[in-house]
Write an enzyme that holds these catalytic residues in place. Structure first.
Site, PDB file in Angstrom:
ATOM      1  N   HIS A  35     -11.295   8.678 108.645  1.00 51.64           N
ATOM      2  CA  HIS A  35     -11.198   7.419 107.946  1.00 51.64           C
ATOM      3  C   HIS A  35     -12.140   6.211 108.632  1.00 51.64           C
ATOM      4  O   HIS A  35     -12.469   6.656 109.757  1.00 51.64           O
ATOM      5  CB  HIS A  35      -9.557   6.897 108.578  1.00 51.64           C
ATOM      6  CG  HIS A  35      -8.606   7.726 107.449  1.00 51.64           C
ATOM      7  ND1 HIS A  35      -8.482   7.579 106.324  1.00 51.64           N
ATOM      8  CD2 HIS A  35      -7.707   8.625 108.008  1.00 51.64           C
ATOM      9  CE1 HIS A  35      -7.460   8.420 105.689  1.00 51.64           C
ATOM     10  NE2 HIS A  35      -7.056   9.143 106.803  1.00 51.64           N
TER      11      HIS A  35
ATOM     12  N   LYS B 158     -15.510  20.252 121.803  1.00 55.39           N
ATOM     13  CA  LYS B 158     -16.943  20.482 122.257  1.00 55.39           C
ATOM     14  C   LYS B 158     -17.121  22.037 121.824  1.00 55.39           C
ATOM     15  O   LYS B 158     -16.258  22.904 121.584  1.00 55.39           O
ATOM     16  CB  LYS B 158     -17.096  20.153 123.669  1.00 55.39           C
ATOM     17  CG  LYS B 158     -16.850  18.872 123.956  1.00 55.39           C
ATOM     18  CD  LYS B 158     -17.012  18.550 125.506  1.00 55.39           C
ATOM     19  CE  LYS B 158     -17.046  17.305 125.734  1.00 55.39           C
ATOM     20  NZ  LYS B 158     -16.947  16.838 127.312  1.00 55.39           N
TER      21      LYS B 158
END
Length: 181
Positions: free
Chosen positions: A49, A114
């Site tokens: 968003h 990550k």
């Protein structure tokens, strides 16, 4: 599987998406061979968003009220790659810009922010590597033997290779149920 615009989702042989697994692509999601995405896994290559409240309000009006197509706008994206033989346990979330290495396992309900190296176990929020996983010696040879045994037993080989078509611009986004509807 949901994409924004004309973007391919790469999936190869023997990729398994269990019921309830979701892949959301705004740029690029590549899923290798013999990958298992367990139930309620979410793989997403966007921040989903806009950060601006005004942009979010405009998006809501455009898509939900007026039924117009979704536009990417200022939403940030980053390619996601899940390498061969990886297993994402139930409830895992993989966020944008992440590469999960070959044979890696992601523990239940972990949030991957990550890269995860090959043949490691990563768990937690955010996911962190807790140990290495032994590599199978001659994995390709063992898989070939298993496929040959299945063929001798008369089991059909299921092809899971596919290019997932993007959502047509005219298709309305699913509505979130509210108390009013």
């Amino acid at each position: 599987v949901r994409t924004y615009g004309d973007l391919p989702l790469g999936m190869t042989d023997a990729t398994v998406l269990v019921q309830g697994a979701h892949v959301w692509s705004g740029e690029s999601v590549k899923i290798g061979s013999y990958v298992l995405l367990a139930h309620n896994v979410n793989v997403i290559d966007t921040n989903t968003h806009q950060l601006s409240a005004l942009e979010r309000a405009e998006h809501f009006l455009r898509t939900e009220v007026h039924g117009q197509p979704f536009l990417k706008g200022s939403i940030k994206t980053g390619p996601v790659e899940i390498s061969d033989h990886a297993w994402l346990n139930f409830g895992v979330a993989v966020l944008r810009g992440v590469k999960i290495g070959e044979g890696a396992i992601i523990g239940a309900c972990s949030v991957v922010t990550k890269d995860v190296p090959p043949y490691t176990l990563a768990v937690g929020n955010p996911a962190r590597v807790v140990r290495e996983i032994p590599r199978d010696v001659d994995l390709a040879g063992r898989l070939r033997i298993a496929e040959e045994a299945g063929a001798r037993a008369g089991l059909p080989r299921q092809q899971r290779s596919a290019r997932i078509s993007p959502v047509p611009d005219t298709q309305e986004q699913p509505r979130v149920p509210t108390a009013q509807n």
